[in-house]
Design a protein around this motif. Sequence first.
Motif, PDB file in Angstrom:
ATOM      1  N   THR A 111       0.828  -1.206   0.000  1.00 56.57           N
ATOM      2  CA  THR A 111       0.000   0.000   0.000  1.00 56.57           C
ATOM      3  C   THR A 111       0.861   1.254   0.000  1.00 56.57           C
ATOM      4  O   THR A 111       0.600   2.206  -0.745  1.00 56.57           O
ATOM      5  CB  THR A 111      -0.927   0.005   1.225  1.00 56.57           C
ATOM      6  OG1 THR A 111      -1.780  -1.137   1.167  1.00 56.57           O
ATOM      7  CG2 THR A 111      -1.769   1.264   1.265  1.00 56.57           C
ATOM      8  N   ALA A 112       1.909   1.271   0.839  1.00 59.79           N
ATOM      9  CA  ALA A 112       2.778   2.446   0.931  1.00 59.79           C
ATOM     10  C   ALA A 112       3.581   2.672  -0.339  1.00 59.79           C
ATOM     11  O   ALA A 112       4.034   3.792  -0.592  1.00 59.79           O
ATOM     12  CB  ALA A 112       3.712   2.312   2.125  1.00 59.79           C
ATOM     13  N   SER A 113       3.768   1.622  -1.142  1.00 55.91           N
ATOM     14  CA  SER A 113       4.504   1.744  -2.409  1.00 55.91           C
ATOM     15  C   SER A 113       3.520   1.931  -3.564  1.00 55.91           C
ATOM     16  O   SER A 113       3.611   1.263  -4.598  1.00 55.91           O
ATOM     17  CB  SER A 113       5.381   0.508  -2.633  1.00 55.91           C
ATOM     18  OG  SER A 113       6.334   0.382  -1.597  1.00 55.91           O
ATOM     19  N   PHE A 174       6.068   6.075  -4.000  1.00 58.51           N
ATOM     20  CA  PHE A 174       5.689   5.614  -2.667  1.00 58.51           C
ATOM     21  C   PHE A 174       5.138   6.801  -1.876  1.00 58.51           C
ATOM     22  O   PHE A 174       5.422   7.959  -2.175  1.00 58.51           O
ATOM     23  CB  PHE A 174       6.871   4.967  -1.927  1.00 58.51           C
ATOM     24  CG  PHE A 174       8.117   5.818  -1.893  1.00 58.51           C
ATOM     25  CD1 PHE A 174       8.319   6.733  -0.864  1.00 58.51           C
ATOM     26  CD2 PHE A 174       9.078   5.712  -2.884  1.00 58.51           C
ATOM     27  CE1 PHE A 174       9.455   7.518  -0.835  1.00 58.51           C
ATOM     28  CE2 PHE A 174      10.222   6.495  -2.870  1.00 58.51           C
ATOM     29  CZ  PHE A 174      10.414   7.398  -1.838  1.00 58.51           C
ATOM     30  N   PHE A 175       4.337   6.470  -0.870  1.00 56.66           N
ATOM     31  CA  PHE A 175       3.740   7.499  -0.016  1.00 56.66           C
ATOM     32  C   PHE A 175       4.670   7.715   1.173  1.00 56.66           C
ATOM     33  O   PHE A 175       4.615   6.983   2.164  1.00 56.66           O
ATOM     34  CB  PHE A 175       2.355   7.057   0.446  1.00 56.66           C
ATOM     35  CG  PHE A 175       1.410   6.748  -0.689  1.00 56.66           C
ATOM     36  CD1 PHE A 175       1.164   7.682  -1.684  1.00 56.66           C
ATOM     37  CD2 PHE A 175       0.762   5.522  -0.763  1.00 56.66           C
ATOM     38  CE1 PHE A 175       0.301   7.412  -2.732  1.00 56.66           C
ATOM     39  CE2 PHE A 175      -0.114   5.238  -1.804  1.00 56.66           C
ATOM     40  CZ  PHE A 175      -0.344   6.183  -2.790  1.00 56.66           C
ATOM     41  N   ASP A 176       5.532   8.718   1.068  1.00 53.89           N
ATOM     42  CA  ASP A 176       6.572   8.889   2.080  1.00 53.89           C
ATOM     43  C   ASP A 176       6.007   9.142   3.468  1.00 53.89           C
ATOM     44  O   ASP A 176       6.507   8.596   4.463  1.00 53.89           O
ATOM     45  CB  ASP A 176       7.559   9.984   1.676  1.00 53.89           C
ATOM     46  CG  ASP A 176       6.886  11.311   1.351  1.00 53.89           C
ATOM     47  OD1 ASP A 176       5.657  11.349   1.248  1.00 53.89           O
ATOM     48  OD2 ASP A 176       7.618  12.300   1.199  1.00 53.89           O
ATOM     49  N   SER A 178       3.224   8.089   4.730  1.00 48.32           N
ATOM     50  CA  SER A 178       2.699   6.826   5.272  1.00 48.32           C
ATOM     51  C   SER A 178       3.833   5.960   5.812  1.00 48.32           C
ATOM     52  O   SER A 178       3.696   5.314   6.864  1.00 48.32           O
ATOM     53  CB  SER A 178       1.935   6.070   4.186  1.00 48.32           C
ATOM     54  OG  SER A 178       0.782   6.769   3.785  1.00 48.32           O
ATOM     55  N   VAL A 179       4.954   5.951   5.098  1.00 50.63           N
ATOM     56  CA  VAL A 179       6.113   5.185   5.563  1.00 50.63           C
ATOM     57  C   VAL A 179       6.655   5.792   6.849  1.00 50.63           C
ATOM     58  O   VAL A 179       7.005   5.072   7.801  1.00 50.63           O
ATOM     59  CB  VAL A 179       7.198   5.141   4.476  1.00 50.63           C
ATOM     60  CG1 VAL A 179       8.449   4.428   4.984  1.00 50.63           C
ATOM     61  CG2 VAL A 179       6.680   4.437   3.223  1.00 50.63           C
ATOM     62  N   MET A 182       4.493   4.801   9.680  1.00 51.92           N
ATOM     63  CA  MET A 182       4.710   3.391   9.988  1.00 51.92           C
ATOM     64  C   MET A 182       5.963   3.209  10.854  1.00 51.92           C
ATOM     65  O   MET A 182       5.980   2.407  11.790  1.00 51.92           O
ATOM     66  CB  MET A 182       4.864   2.631   8.663  1.00 51.92           C
ATOM     67  CG  MET A 182       4.836   1.130   8.748  1.00 51.92           C
ATOM     68  SD  MET A 182       5.250   0.395   7.147  1.00 51.92           S
ATOM     69  CE  MET A 182       4.223   1.360   6.017  1.00 51.92           C
TER      70      MET A 182
END
Length: 225
Positions: A111-113, A174-176, A178-179, A182
């Motif tokens: 999802t994050a990618s 990618f959704f930086d 969100s990473v 995380m």
Amino acid sequence: LILGRRSAQRFDAKFTMALAAFHQLLDALLPRAAPPWEAWPFTPRLHPLLFVHRVEGLTPGLYALPRSGEAESDLRHALRAEFDWQRVARAPDRLPLFQLLPTDSRGVIRTASCHQAIAGDSCFAVAMLAEFAPLIRETPWRYRQLHWEAGLIGQVLYLEAEAAGLRGTGIGCFFDESVHEMLGVAGTDHQTLYHFTVGRPLADDRITTLPAYPGRTRNESGALP
């Protein structure tokens, strides 16, 4: 290896990577007086956070590979306080590999990618976390340098994957944030700059594959002129 290197488009979601190959691949990311790192006279500023899915004898989960002596304490402070930071017992002594969290991370890193299957179907995925804002404030041109370092790490991953009979591919979407959420990263002192993933590739018959460097021939030693 260089001539044959390709980016994977799909991965075998059931394949398990050998532990020795995984260790060899990570070891090649550590600075040393050998190519390509001997051409990089700067302190390592990017550190792989590994989302391990299927590696022989290794618990699936989140791992960290600090690439300098100072980076371990820096990352411990920057990432979630509840992470384990358990040294991986089966890793070689020279390899500073730490387990942060045992978990099935295939869904979250996919999802994050940008919802790309390659991040979850591979044997492992990497988020390259950079020492960011303090360095950039002091010397703004190093923003570009951080991306050069990410490129070097990516090329080493590509070639080591090929050498292991596997294949890698860079993930530029990618959704930086969100990473960061995380990992527990707050503020801009650390930023994820690039993602990568490694596994056993599956051929996509819809894609035409042509020989690399057409027209170039090898000499008797096998090298290109």
